[in-house]
Scaffold this active site. Structure first.
Site, short mmCIF file in Angstrom:
data_model
loop_
_atom_site.label_atom_id
_atom_site.label_comp_id
_atom_site.label_asym_id
_atom_site.label_seq_id
_atom_site.Cartn_x
_atom_site.Cartn_y
_atom_site.Cartn_z
N LYS A 228 0.87 -1.18 0.00
CA LYS A 228 0.00 0.00 0.00
C LYS A 228 0.90 1.23 0.00
O LYS A 228 1.42 1.65 1.03
CB LYS A 228 -0.94 0.05 1.21
N GLU A 303 9.40 1.42 10.90
CA GLU A 303 10.44 2.45 10.76
C GLU A 303 9.70 3.77 10.93
O GLU A 303 8.99 4.22 10.03
CB GLU A 303 11.12 2.29 9.41
N CYS A 337 13.03 10.83 7.70
CA CYS A 337 12.99 10.48 9.13
C CYS A 337 14.37 10.61 9.77
O CYS A 337 14.48 10.66 10.98
CB CYS A 337 12.54 9.03 9.29
N GLU A 434 9.51 16.16 15.49
CA GLU A 434 10.12 16.16 14.16
C GLU A 434 9.45 17.23 13.30
O GLU A 434 8.24 17.18 13.08
CB GLU A 434 9.84 14.76 13.57
C1 SIN Z 1 13.13 7.73 5.73
O1 SIN Z 1 13.02 8.94 5.73
O2 SIN Z 1 12.29 7.02 6.27
C2 SIN Z 1 14.26 7.01 5.04
C3 SIN Z 1 15.46 7.81 4.85
C4 SIN Z 1 16.59 7.02 4.25
O3 SIN Z 1 16.44 5.89 3.79
O4 SIN Z 1 17.69 7.55 4.28
#
Ligand code: SIN
Length: 534
Positions: A228, A303, A337, A434
């Protein structure tokens, strides 16, 4: 269906004129910017037309090897965040389509998991070759629907394809074990077997790489998948799925549904045939998925969000620290992230760093990702800009000072000025949560212990960065940081060959590397008894 047909007609007619000309929302754009927006639109139209010709602009879901609309014909629009224009309509699917996708993945699992590892490896290698052969088109598609600069998008294709290549190689190395038996008439084995059907829920910030990072190892281990993708960026996922079919990966092994996120998520969670959920996205949604997976006791890998500290010590090489912090903060306009969320600078180098860093940030060219030299694209949507604005407002009201930027860019839409803010402290939203945007908050510290305390004072634990020329300190601090990934004197550390994942509330499990395959495997202990009889 009508909308979808209209989309095809318009695309085949050689342009996206109708589709590309409907702005998503009204924004005030100055006359000179209007001209720019028109040029941007024309470029995007040309790209869309090329993509369509290459057969990679898929606008239906994929279930059991067939491209399908939503059963009730509902669609959702995919926008170009740089212009607000509609790129395409895709099906707005829900529970029924997801259940069918699960059934086809379940059926395909039987034969896919029975293939030899070498055979699965060959399919993956073919898929990788096709992803690389179509790197240009995929990169353009990423820029078109996600907004990141084309150079970065092409980098994502190489990075994303790398997970498929690595998985093709690792597929052949899923070893079991033989355990010395404590009893003479027994033999003990450990088999590694695929988990089963995997539900892979992926975000918009890396429309390709977050999919391949999950699907590569899943397929290598013998699992089948229902993907998805984000409803904001489904086109790259569909193009990648098309290439999986061209690679000969059998129908049902890769399925893609998109649309009503909660209905799709609920169906994946409720199904006893889905044995694993893998998710990249917000911590809030990750927690819901984890709770939802409890009903059927599924494996989960998550993640989730980060709050990355980027610690600059007095003894750092200033140029290296500026370059590294710039990359760690402003990659993908701050929308990853692992982006540095807090730049924590020791007092002796603070002023020098703040000046040099601000100068470097000032040089970042903002604009449409298709324009040569652009380093910062638009933010993904209006909500993202509003989040940045509210965090900045909160910081300013608590005493932070804007050194650079601090407002929407004159290009309009969701373009935001790369921003540097000083005098940030731990009470401000900018350092607690964040920001997911192009804002670099600078915090000051005195001692190493204080830096470690500040860095760890969060529920997140994904990535951290350290800039120092002191080798002992680099070890001490790396060990003390409660994070899954640490970059020392380096701002971009993601690679398919190393384990990626967080601790604390940043997630569970690891993606990429040899460890990433473990997430898709069950361990089975087999005890062979009565060995002494003939
Ligand atoms: C992400 O922002 O979840 C992944 C970043 C990355 O793979 O460097």
């Amino acid at each position: 269906m009508a909308t979808l047909k209209a989309a095809h007609i318009s695309i085949r007619a050689g342009g996206f004129t109708n589709l590309m000309s409907r702005p998503r929302r009204s924004v005030s754009v100055r006359a000179s910017d209007r001209l720019l927006t028109r040029q941007i639109s024309t470029e995007a139209e040309a790209v869309a037309s090329r993509l369509h010709k290459s057969g990679l602009l898929r606008t239906q879901g994929l279930i059991g090897g067939k491209w399908v609309d939503a059963y009730d014909r509902k669609t959702i629009k995919v926008y170009n965040p740089a212009t607000g224009a509609v790129i395409a309509d895709v099906p707005c699917m829900g529970g029924k389509e997801t259940n069918d996708a699960i059934s086809s993945a379940y059926e395909a699992f039987y034969s896919w998991s029975k293939l030899t590892a070498a055979a699965r490896s060959r399919y993956l290698r073919k898929w990788y070759d096709l992803l690389i052969a179509h790197r240009e088109e995929l990169g353009q598609l990423i820029t078109l629907e996600q907004g990141k600069p084309l150079k970065e998008a092409l980098g994502e294709v190489s990075y994303g394809a790398g997970f498929i290549e690595f998985s093709a190689e690792e597929a052949k190395r899923v070893y079991g074990d033989i355990i010395p038996s404590p009893l003479a008439d027994r033999r003990l084995f450990v088999l590694k077997q695929p988990v089963g059907v995997v539900g892979a829920i992926t975000p918009w910030n890396f429309p390709l790489a977050m999919i391949t990072r999950k699907v590569g190892p899943a397929l290598a281990c013998g699992c089948t998948v229902v993907i998805k993708p984000s409803e904001i960026t489904p086109l790259t996922a569909l193009a990648a799925a098309e290439l999986s079919l061209q690679a000969g990966i059998p129908p049902g092994v890769v399925n893609v549904v998109m649309g009503n996120a909660s209905d799709i998520g609920d169906s994946l969670l409720a199904s006893t045939q889905v044995r694993k959920i893998t998710f990249t996205g917000s911590t809030a949604v990750g927690k819901k998925l984890m709770a939802g997976a409890a009903g059927t006791v599924k494996k989960v890998s998550l993640e989730l969000g980060g709050n990355a500290p980027c610690i600059v010590f007095d003894d750092a090489d200033l140029d290296v620290a500026v370059k590294g912090a710039l990359a760690a903060k402003f990659r993908n306009s701050g929308q990853t992230c692992v982006c540095a969320n807090r730049v924590i600078v020791q007092e002796g180098i603070y002023e020098k760093f703040a000046n040099a860093f601000s100068k470097a940030v000032q040089n970042l060219q903002v604009g449409d990702g298709f324009t040569e030299g652009v380093a910062q694209g638009p933010l993904i949507n209006e909500a993202a800009v509003q989040k940045v604005e509210s965090f900045l407002q909160d910081a300013i009201s608590k005493g932070a000072k804007v050194l650079l930027g601090g407002k929407r860019h004159s290009l309009g839409m969701t373009f935001y000025e790369p921003t540097v803010v000083s005098d940030v402290n731990g009470e401000m939203l900018l350092s607690r949560e964040e920001v997911f945007g192009p804002v670099a908050p600078l915090l000051r510290f005195k001692t190493e212990d204080e830096a470690i305390h500040l860095a760890n004072d969060t529920n997140a634990g994904l990535a951290a960065y350290v800039f120092t020329n002191n080798i002992q300190r680099s070890w001490r601090v790396s060990e003390a940081l409660e994070y899954g990934l640490v970059g020392v004197n380096e701002g971009v550390i993601s690679t398919e060959v190393a384990p990626f994942g967080g601790v604390k509330q940043s997630g569970l499990g690891r993606e990429g590397s040899k460890y990433g395959l473990d997430e898709y495997l069950e361990m089975k202990y087999v005890c062979l008894g009565n060995m002494n009889s003939n």
